[in-house]
Motif scaffolding. Structure first.
Motif, mmCIF file in Angstrom:
data_model
loop_
_atom_site.group_PDB
_atom_site.id
_atom_site.type_symbol
_atom_site.label_atom_id
_atom_site.label_comp_id
_atom_site.label_asym_id
_atom_site.label_seq_id
_atom_site.Cartn_x
_atom_site.Cartn_y
_atom_site.Cartn_z
ATOM 1 N N LEU A 20 0.830 -1.190 0.000
ATOM 2 C CA LEU A 20 0.000 0.000 0.000
ATOM 3 C C LEU A 20 0.869 1.246 0.000
ATOM 4 C CD1 LEU A 20 -2.880 1.178 0.297
ATOM 5 C CD2 LEU A 20 -2.523 1.078 2.768
ATOM 6 N N ILE A 21 0.592 2.140 -0.924
ATOM 7 C CA ILE A 21 1.187 3.474 -0.922
ATOM 8 C C ILE A 21 0.052 4.402 -0.494
ATOM 9 C CG2 ILE A 21 2.279 5.282 -2.267
ATOM 10 C CD1 ILE A 21 3.129 3.089 -4.245
ATOM 11 N N SER A 22 0.256 5.164 0.564
ATOM 12 C CA SER A 22 -0.829 6.005 1.066
ATOM 13 C C SER A 22 -0.565 7.470 0.750
ATOM 14 C CB SER A 22 -0.989 5.806 2.578
ATOM 15 O OG SER A 22 0.191 6.188 3.243
ATOM 16 N N PHE A 23 -1.636 8.195 0.503
ATOM 17 C CA PHE A 23 -1.581 9.618 0.205
ATOM 18 C C PHE A 23 -2.587 10.313 1.106
ATOM 19 C CE2 PHE A 23 -0.720 7.222 -3.634
ATOM 20 C CZ PHE A 23 0.460 7.781 -4.071
ATOM 21 N N GLY A 24 -2.192 11.423 1.685
ATOM 22 C CA GLY A 24 -3.105 12.175 2.532
ATOM 23 C C GLY A 24 -3.059 13.648 2.201
ATOM 24 N N MET A 25 -4.205 14.304 2.290
ATOM 25 C CA MET A 25 -4.320 15.732 2.050
ATOM 26 C C MET A 25 -5.228 16.279 3.137
ATOM 27 S SD MET A 25 -5.202 15.464 -2.015
ATOM 28 C CE MET A 25 -4.738 17.108 -2.489
ATOM 29 N N PHE A 26 -4.803 17.312 3.845
ATOM 30 C CA PHE A 26 -5.684 17.897 4.850
ATOM 31 C C PHE A 26 -5.358 19.367 5.091
ATOM 32 C CE2 PHE A 26 -2.176 15.832 7.014
ATOM 33 C CZ PHE A 26 -1.773 16.753 7.962
ATOM 34 N N GLU A 27 -6.372 20.093 5.538
ATOM 35 C CA GLU A 27 -6.241 21.509 5.849
ATOM 36 C C GLU A 27 -6.151 21.707 7.355
ATOM 37 O OE1 GLU A 27 -8.436 24.530 3.145
ATOM 38 O OE2 GLU A 27 -9.746 22.789 3.385
ATOM 39 N N THR A 28 -5.331 22.662 7.776
ATOM 40 C CA THR A 28 -5.208 23.032 9.182
ATOM 41 C C THR A 28 -5.005 24.546 9.244
ATOM 42 O OG1 THR A 28 -2.822 22.644 9.132
ATOM 43 C CG2 THR A 28 -4.208 20.825 9.889
ATOM 44 N N THR A 43 5.025 5.142 2.271
ATOM 45 C CA THR A 43 5.504 4.069 1.405
ATOM 46 C C THR A 43 5.406 2.716 2.105
ATOM 47 O OG1 THR A 43 7.772 4.217 2.175
ATOM 48 C CG2 THR A 43 7.141 5.675 0.355
ATOM 49 N N PRO A 44 5.490 1.622 1.350
ATOM 50 C CA PRO A 44 5.438 0.287 1.953
ATOM 51 C C PRO A 44 6.509 0.064 3.018
ATOM 52 C CG PRO A 44 5.154 0.107 -0.401
ATOM 53 C CD PRO A 44 5.527 1.536 -0.114
ATOM 54 N N GLY A 45 7.669 0.690 2.880
ATOM 55 C CA GLY A 45 8.735 0.537 3.863
ATOM 56 C C GLY A 45 8.522 1.354 5.125
ATOM 57 N N SER A 47 8.387 4.787 5.253
ATOM 58 C CA SER A 47 8.864 6.169 5.215
ATOM 59 C C SER A 47 7.722 7.102 4.837
ATOM 60 C CB SER A 47 10.026 6.320 4.226
ATOM 61 O OG SER A 47 9.610 5.999 2.927
ATOM 62 N N LEU A 48 7.845 8.351 5.251
ATOM 63 C CA LEU A 48 6.790 9.323 5.031
ATOM 64 C C LEU A 48 7.405 10.616 4.536
ATOM 65 C CD1 LEU A 48 3.728 10.032 5.518
ATOM 66 C CD2 LEU A 48 4.473 10.954 7.705
ATOM 67 N N GLY A 49 6.811 11.178 3.511
ATOM 68 C CA GLY A 49 7.213 12.490 3.031
ATOM 69 C C GLY A 49 6.031 13.424 3.178
ATOM 70 N N SER A 50 6.280 14.673 3.575
ATOM 71 C CA SER A 50 5.183 15.621 3.694
ATOM 72 C C SER A 50 5.676 17.028 3.427
ATOM 73 C CB SER A 50 4.525 15.548 5.075
ATOM 74 O OG SER A 50 5.379 16.045 6.064
ATOM 75 N N SER A 51 4.754 17.874 3.003
ATOM 76 C CA SER A 51 5.013 19.292 2.792
ATOM 77 C C SER A 51 3.768 20.056 3.175
ATOM 78 C CB SER A 51 5.356 19.595 1.332
ATOM 79 O OG SER A 51 6.636 19.123 1.022
ATOM 80 N N THR A 52 3.959 21.215 3.797
ATOM 81 C CA THR A 52 2.846 22.067 4.193
ATOM 82 C C THR A 52 2.978 23.402 3.483
ATOM 83 O OG1 THR A 52 2.714 20.998 6.344
ATOM 84 C CG2 THR A 52 1.696 23.158 6.156
ATOM 85 N N TYR A 53 1.854 23.944 3.006
ATOM 86 C CA TYR A 53 1.826 25.167 2.222
ATOM 87 C C TYR A 53 0.821 26.138 2.809
ATOM 88 C CZ TYR A 53 3.716 21.585 -0.757
ATOM 89 O OH TYR A 53 4.456 20.533 -1.214
ATOM 90 N N LEU A 78 -1.160 10.184 -13.632
ATOM 91 C CA LEU A 78 -2.440 9.803 -13.045
ATOM 92 C C LEU A 78 -2.668 10.745 -11.864
ATOM 93 C CD1 LEU A 78 -4.824 7.795 -12.984
ATOM 94 C CD2 LEU A 78 -3.454 6.431 -11.393
ATOM 95 N N TYR A 79 -3.714 11.554 -11.920
ATOM 96 C CA TYR A 79 -4.028 12.515 -10.870
ATOM 97 C C TYR A 79 -4.968 11.849 -9.882
ATOM 98 C CZ TYR A 79 -1.771 15.710 -14.013
ATOM 99 O OH TYR A 79 -0.844 16.307 -14.815
ATOM 100 N N LEU A 80 -4.493 11.655 -8.643
ATOM 101 C CA LEU A 80 -5.242 10.914 -7.642
ATOM 102 C C LEU A 80 -6.207 11.781 -6.853
ATOM 103 C CD1 LEU A 80 -2.335 8.767 -6.216
ATOM 104 C CD2 LEU A 80 -3.961 8.166 -8.010
ATOM 105 N N ALA A 81 -5.764 12.968 -6.489
ATOM 106 C CA ALA A 81 -6.580 13.846 -5.656
ATOM 107 C C ALA A 81 -6.149 15.284 -5.894
ATOM 108 C CB ALA A 81 -6.430 13.482 -4.190
ATOM 109 N N GLY A 82 -6.991 16.210 -5.470
ATOM 110 C CA GLY A 82 -6.662 17.609 -5.656
ATOM 111 C C GLY A 82 -7.277 18.492 -4.594
#
Length: 122
Positions: A20-28, A43-45, A47-53, A78-82
């Motif tokens: 499983l490769i997971s993707f998350g999007m949220f507002e704060t 990622t399956p291993g 690890s996590l990557g994130s960026s805040t804007y 392939l556009y997964l989410a927006g």
């Protein structure tokens, strides 16, 4: 596309199954109570990557851009989410068809899209 804000590559071996490769999007809100948006990728291993804007928008909409099973094709994005934001009074729904680039991007002041692209190792 104006720029890539978060880029991850080399996440998977050449062959994988039942991972499983997971993707998350949220507002704060930040400490100054300003809207911000965070993208996360897991990622399956583990690890996590994130960026805040910082967005500065007064209204926003976000969600999935695919609603059925799709096949990832090499060199085809392939556009997964927006997420899309505006400071105007009205915000239309972010529309996309089975992972294609949404057609109504000009309706917004800022847009963040989560895209997957299968390429050869470079």
């Amino acid at each position: 596309m104006q720029e890539e804000l978060l880029k991850m590559y080399g996440m998977l071996d050449a062959s994988f199954k039942n991972e499983l490769i997971s993707f998350g999007m949220f507002e704060t809100k930040n400490e100054e109570e300003q809207q911000q948006f965070t993208l996360e990728v897991g990622t399956p291993g583990g690890s996590l990557g994130s960026s805040t804007y910082e967005t500065g928008m007064t209204a926003s909409v976000y969600g999935a851009l695919i609603d059925n099973k799709v096949t990832l094709a090499k060199e085809q994005p392939l556009y997964l989410a927006g997420w899309a934001g505006t400071t105007k009074d009205v915000i239309p729904t972010l529309r996309g068809e089975n992972g294609q680039l949404p057609e109504n991007l000009a309706s917004y002041e800022k847009v963040l899209l989560l895209k997957v692209l299968w390429t050869d190792e470079k």
